[in-house]
Design a protein around this motif. Structure first.
Motif, PDB file in Angstrom:
ATOM      1  N   THR A 215       0.846  -1.215   0.000  1.00 60.71           N
ATOM      2  CA  THR A 215       0.000   0.000   0.000  1.00 60.71           C
ATOM      3  C   THR A 215       0.876   1.258   0.000  1.00 60.71           C
ATOM      4  N   GLU A 216       1.968   1.206   0.745  1.00 65.72           N
ATOM      5  CA  GLU A 216       2.894   2.358   0.800  1.00 65.72           C
ATOM      6  C   GLU A 216       3.579   2.553  -0.545  1.00 65.72           C
ATOM      7  N   PHE A 217       3.914   1.436  -1.185  1.00 63.04           N
ATOM      8  CA  PHE A 217       4.561   1.496  -2.509  1.00 63.04           C
ATOM      9  C   PHE A 217       3.643   2.213  -3.509  1.00 63.04           C
ATOM     10  N   LEU A 218       2.343   1.830  -3.461  1.00 66.98           N
ATOM     11  CA  LEU A 218       1.385   2.462  -4.386  1.00 66.98           C
ATOM     12  C   LEU A 218       1.198   3.941  -4.052  1.00 66.98           C
ATOM     13  N   ALA A 219       1.098   4.240  -2.759  1.00 70.03           N
ATOM     14  CA  ALA A 219       0.914   5.630  -2.337  1.00 70.03           C
ATOM     15  C   ALA A 219       2.099   6.481  -2.777  1.00 70.03           C
ATOM     16  N   GLU A 220       3.301   5.925  -2.651  1.00 71.23           N
ATOM     17  CA  GLU A 220       4.519   6.640  -3.044  1.00 71.23           C
ATOM     18  C   GLU A 220       4.563   6.846  -4.562  1.00 71.23           C
ATOM     19  N   THR A 221       4.166   5.783  -5.293  1.00 70.91           N
ATOM     20  CA  THR A 221       4.207   5.847  -6.763  1.00 70.91           C
ATOM     21  C   THR A 221       3.240   6.902  -7.298  1.00 70.91           C
ATOM     22  N   PHE A 222       2.040   6.965  -6.692  1.00 67.90           N
ATOM     23  CA  PHE A 222       1.016   7.892  -7.220  1.00 67.90           C
ATOM     24  C   PHE A 222       0.812   9.102  -6.301  1.00 67.90           C
ATOM     25  N   GLN A 223       1.811   9.452  -5.558  1.00 68.30           N
ATOM     26  CA  GLN A 223       1.779  10.615  -4.657  1.00 68.30           C
ATOM     27  C   GLN A 223       0.480  10.659  -3.821  1.00 68.30           C
ATOM     28  N   ASN A 224       0.228   9.567  -3.122  1.00 68.48           N
ATOM     29  CA  ASN A 224      -0.932   9.433  -2.217  1.00 68.48           C
ATOM     30  C   ASN A 224      -2.287   9.559  -2.911  1.00 68.48           C
ATOM     31  N   ASN A 225      -2.296   9.446  -4.219  1.00 66.36           N
ATOM     32  CA  ASN A 225      -3.567   9.515  -4.940  1.00 66.36           C
ATOM     33  C   ASN A 225      -3.694   8.249  -5.804  1.00 66.36           C
ATOM     34  N   VAL A 226      -3.827   7.120  -5.117  1.00 68.49           N
ATOM     35  CA  VAL A 226      -3.803   5.816  -5.803  1.00 68.49           C
ATOM     36  C   VAL A 226      -5.081   5.635  -6.637  1.00 68.49           C
ATOM     37  N   PRO A 227      -4.934   5.363  -7.946  1.00 67.88           N
ATOM     38  CA  PRO A 227      -6.125   5.170  -8.774  1.00 67.88           C
ATOM     39  C   PRO A 227      -6.804   3.828  -8.473  1.00 67.88           C
ATOM     40  N   LYS A 228      -7.987   3.653  -9.023  1.00 68.02           N
ATOM     41  CA  LYS A 228      -8.736   2.404  -8.866  1.00 68.02           C
ATOM     42  C   LYS A 228      -7.976   1.276  -9.577  1.00 68.02           C
TER      43      LYS A 228
ATOM     44  N   ILE B 136       7.284  -8.175  -5.481  1.00 71.53           N
ATOM     45  CA  ILE B 136       8.062  -7.101  -6.105  1.00 71.53           C
ATOM     46  C   ILE B 136       7.119  -6.094  -6.769  1.00 71.53           C
ATOM     47  N   GLY B 137       7.434  -4.842  -6.600  1.00 71.53           N
ATOM     48  CA  GLY B 137       6.657  -3.783  -7.227  1.00 71.53           C
ATOM     49  C   GLY B 137       7.416  -3.184  -8.405  1.00 71.53           C
ATOM     50  N   PHE B 138       6.714  -2.986  -9.512  1.00 74.07           N
ATOM     51  CA  PHE B 138       7.323  -2.376 -10.702  1.00 74.07           C
ATOM     52  C   PHE B 138       6.505  -1.145 -11.086  1.00 74.07           C
ATOM     53  N   VAL B 139       7.203  -0.117 -11.524  1.00 74.74           N
ATOM     54  CA  VAL B 139       6.507   1.042 -12.086  1.00 74.74           C
ATOM     55  C   VAL B 139       6.981   1.166 -13.524  1.00 74.74           C
ATOM     56  N   ILE B 140       6.023   1.238 -14.448  1.00 73.98           N
ATOM     57  CA  ILE B 140       6.351   1.273 -15.875  1.00 73.98           C
ATOM     58  C   ILE B 140       5.797   2.557 -16.486  1.00 73.98           C
ATOM     59  N   ASN B 141       6.630   3.166 -17.304  1.00 74.08           N
ATOM     60  CA  ASN B 141       6.203   4.362 -18.019  1.00 74.08           C
ATOM     61  C   ASN B 141       6.733   4.262 -19.449  1.00 74.08           C
ATOM     62  N   ASN B 142       5.879   4.478 -20.408  1.00 71.64           N
ATOM     63  CA  ASN B 142       6.292   4.389 -21.821  1.00 71.64           C
ATOM     64  C   ASN B 142       6.976   3.064 -22.144  1.00 71.64           C
TER      65      ASN B 142
ATOM     66  N   TYR C 123      -3.559  -4.207 -11.572  1.00 77.32           N
ATOM     67  CA  TYR C 123      -2.554  -3.161 -11.765  1.00 77.32           C
ATOM     68  C   TYR C 123      -3.213  -1.810 -11.567  1.00 77.32           C
ATOM     69  N   TRP C 124      -2.395  -0.812 -11.402  1.00 80.70           N
ATOM     70  CA  TRP C 124      -2.896   0.536 -11.137  1.00 80.70           C
ATOM     71  C   TRP C 124      -2.297   1.446 -12.202  1.00 80.70           C
ATOM     72  N   VAL C 125      -3.134   2.237 -12.823  1.00 84.69           N
ATOM     73  CA  VAL C 125      -2.622   3.085 -13.900  1.00 84.69           C
ATOM     74  C   VAL C 125      -3.156   4.511 -13.769  1.00 84.69           C
ATOM     75  N   LYS C 126      -2.246   5.449 -14.008  1.00 86.15           N
ATOM     76  CA  LYS C 126      -2.612   6.875 -13.986  1.00 86.15           C
ATOM     77  C   LYS C 126      -1.739   7.571 -15.030  1.00 86.15           C
ATOM     78  N   ASP C 127      -2.375   8.280 -15.921  1.00 84.30           N
ATOM     79  CA  ASP C 127      -1.688   8.887 -17.076  1.00 84.30           C
ATOM     80  C   ASP C 127      -0.955   7.765 -17.827  1.00 84.30           C
ATOM     81  N   LYS C 128       0.354   7.900 -17.973  1.00 85.91           N
ATOM     82  CA  LYS C 128       1.064   6.847 -18.707  1.00 85.91           C
ATOM     83  C   LYS C 128       1.783   5.883 -17.770  1.00 85.91           C
ATOM     84  N   LYS C 129       1.636   6.144 -16.480  1.00 91.11           N
ATOM     85  CA  LYS C 129       2.381   5.358 -15.491  1.00 91.11           C
ATOM     86  C   LYS C 129       1.521   4.206 -14.962  1.00 91.11           C
TER      87      LYS C 129
END
Lengths: 260, 173
Positions: B26-39, B90-96, B68-74
């Motif tokens: 949950t912290e990983f997602l919050a950090e990735t999406f700046q505390n605004n975790v998408p659905k 393991i958590g991965f963040v993918i962009n482009n 998975y969680w997606v916001k904009d291109k991330k």
């Protein structure tokens, strides 16, 4: 009696002891060797993944049904938990340390509820997904059910939450009229089948062979007996060496080349 | 002698230290999406997708769908794979179509936790998938953590592959 004669009698007596003890423990040497080889290759022989089904042995190890079996039912589907082992009807779903709290049938998925997670399965017992706190699921769930709007609901310490169709978003719902899933007694025939399955996974061949090797199969007396056998083996090794050395020295003395 | 004894105690207890939760998912997602975790969205592992994922993992995936969680291109992916006997989260963040962050969240094995360190995970930065569903680079292993390295590498390929599938699915009218 001359010194030579005394030594001869002593050696003869040692040789006899060596012979009698050797014959007496031959069977145990075989047992230790065979079980030892088997234990060295448990993975290759699949001894750790094959289980004993013999009732006498299972009873001897005290492997009985757990005192409490948690079981829930929905639409003729039974999910039960035997200690940490989970069954969907007769299908073994593996182990989980969390306590089962309910089961639902929702959009052709079987939803199995635990205190902090939901497991989603196909009716064939194939795992679809595991939902936990990271997926928005409330924690400390005490019951799961279906609302009058056909939504999944969970009862947690903070109240009732309902999920959307994809079970992605959980919302606090004070208005939901929910039919909760309560524990039910397993039918006798299914209970009997599962009892055999459960007991069958309680004792591996590796454990039996290990206990046979150490003597633990026959309680503490068996362990002491195997210790005694080990002491006799040590004696055999020492006496064998002693007999061989004395004979070798004697032969060497007799075959000494005479001085001219 | 005293030093040797301390060293022995240290070396035998080290594997226990290797296990741990380095960051709550949950912290990983919050950090990735700046505390605004998408659905959360879901992708089903069926048909060709299941076949390809099985090929990458070298075994059937544990589950028929992945969130998975997606916001904009991330997009963020939290995946699990067994190293030797226990699953590694393991958590991965993918962009482009490129991995921009790799983080070991929960490590349950007794050995091989070195893969959590930045010196190792930064090898995956900007990694892409080739047409053969392989990484576009070689990942240097860590002695004593071979199985954990393999698990992480396989999961990075799965994350990139599923992200491609997500984009293809979204492109379809």
């Amino acid at each position: 009696m001359t010194r030579h004669k005394r030594t001869k009698i002593k050696l003869k007596s040692l040789y006899q002891w060596h012979r009698y003890i050797g014959v007496s423990i031959a069977l145990f040497v075989l047992l230790l060797s065979i079980t030892g080889i088997a234990l060295n290759h448990t993975t290759e022989f699949n001894l750790d993944t094959h289980y004993i089904k013999n009732t006498t042995l299972l009873n001897h190890y005290g492997i009985h049904a757990p005192e409490r079996i948690y079981s829930f039912s929905t639409n003729d589907i039974w999910v039960s938990q035997w200690q940490d082992r989970l069954y969907l009807n007769e299908i073994d779903l593996g182990t989980t340390p969390d306590q089962l709290i309910g089961v639902l049938l929702y959009r052709e998925m079987i939803i199995i509820g635990f205190k902090d997670s939901l497991l989603l399965y196909t009716p064939d017992g194939e795992l679809i997904e595991k939902l936990a706190n990271v997926d928005g699921l409330p924690t400390a769930i005490s019951a799961i059910g279906i609302t009058d709007k056909n939504e999944i609901a969970v009862k947690s310490t903070n109240g009732v939450y309902t999920a959307d169709m994809n079970i992605s978003v959980w919302l606090h719902d004070t208005q939901a009229i929910t039919v909760w899933n309560y524990a039910k007694e397993l039918p006798d025939n299914l209970k009997q089948i599962l009892l055999e399955k459960f007991r069958g996974k309680g004792l591996s061949y590796e454990r039996i062979i290990l206990d046979l090797h150490s003597g633990r199969l026959f309680n503490i007396n068996g362990v002491y007996f195997m210790d005694f056998v080990a002491v006799l083996l040590i004696f055999l090794a020492c006496s064998g060496l002693w007999i061989w050395t004395t004979r070798w020295l004697k032969q060497k003395k007799h075959h000494k080349p005479k001085k001219l | 002698m005293k030093f040797l004894f301390i060293l022995l105690i240290f070396s035998t207890s080290f594997p226990l230290w290797a296990r741990g939760t380095y960051q709550e998912p949950t912290e990983f997602l919050a950090e990735t999406f700046q505390n605004n975790v998408p659905k959360a969205s879901v992708i089903w592992l069926s048909g060709e997708v299941r076949k390809d994922v099985s090929e990458i993992l070298t075994h059937k995936p544990n589950g028929l769908r992945v969130r998975y969680w997606v916001k904009d291109k991330k997009s963020a992916w939290i995946l699990e794979e067994i190293g030797k006997t226990e699953p590694i989260t393991i958590g991965f963040v993918i962009n482009n179509n490129e991995i921009i962050q790799t983080k070991v969240l929960i490590f349950r094995e007794s050995r091989g936790s070195e893969i959590r360190h930045d010196f190792f995970t930064r090898q995956f930065s900007n990694a892409k998938l080739t047409t053969e569903n392989k990484l576009d680079r070689t990942i240097d292993g860590i002695t004593g953590a071979t199985l954990s390295v393999r698990a992480l590498t396989r999961l990075s390929r799965v994350a990139l592959y599923l992200n491609n599938q997500r984009l293809t699915k979204n492109d379809t009218p």
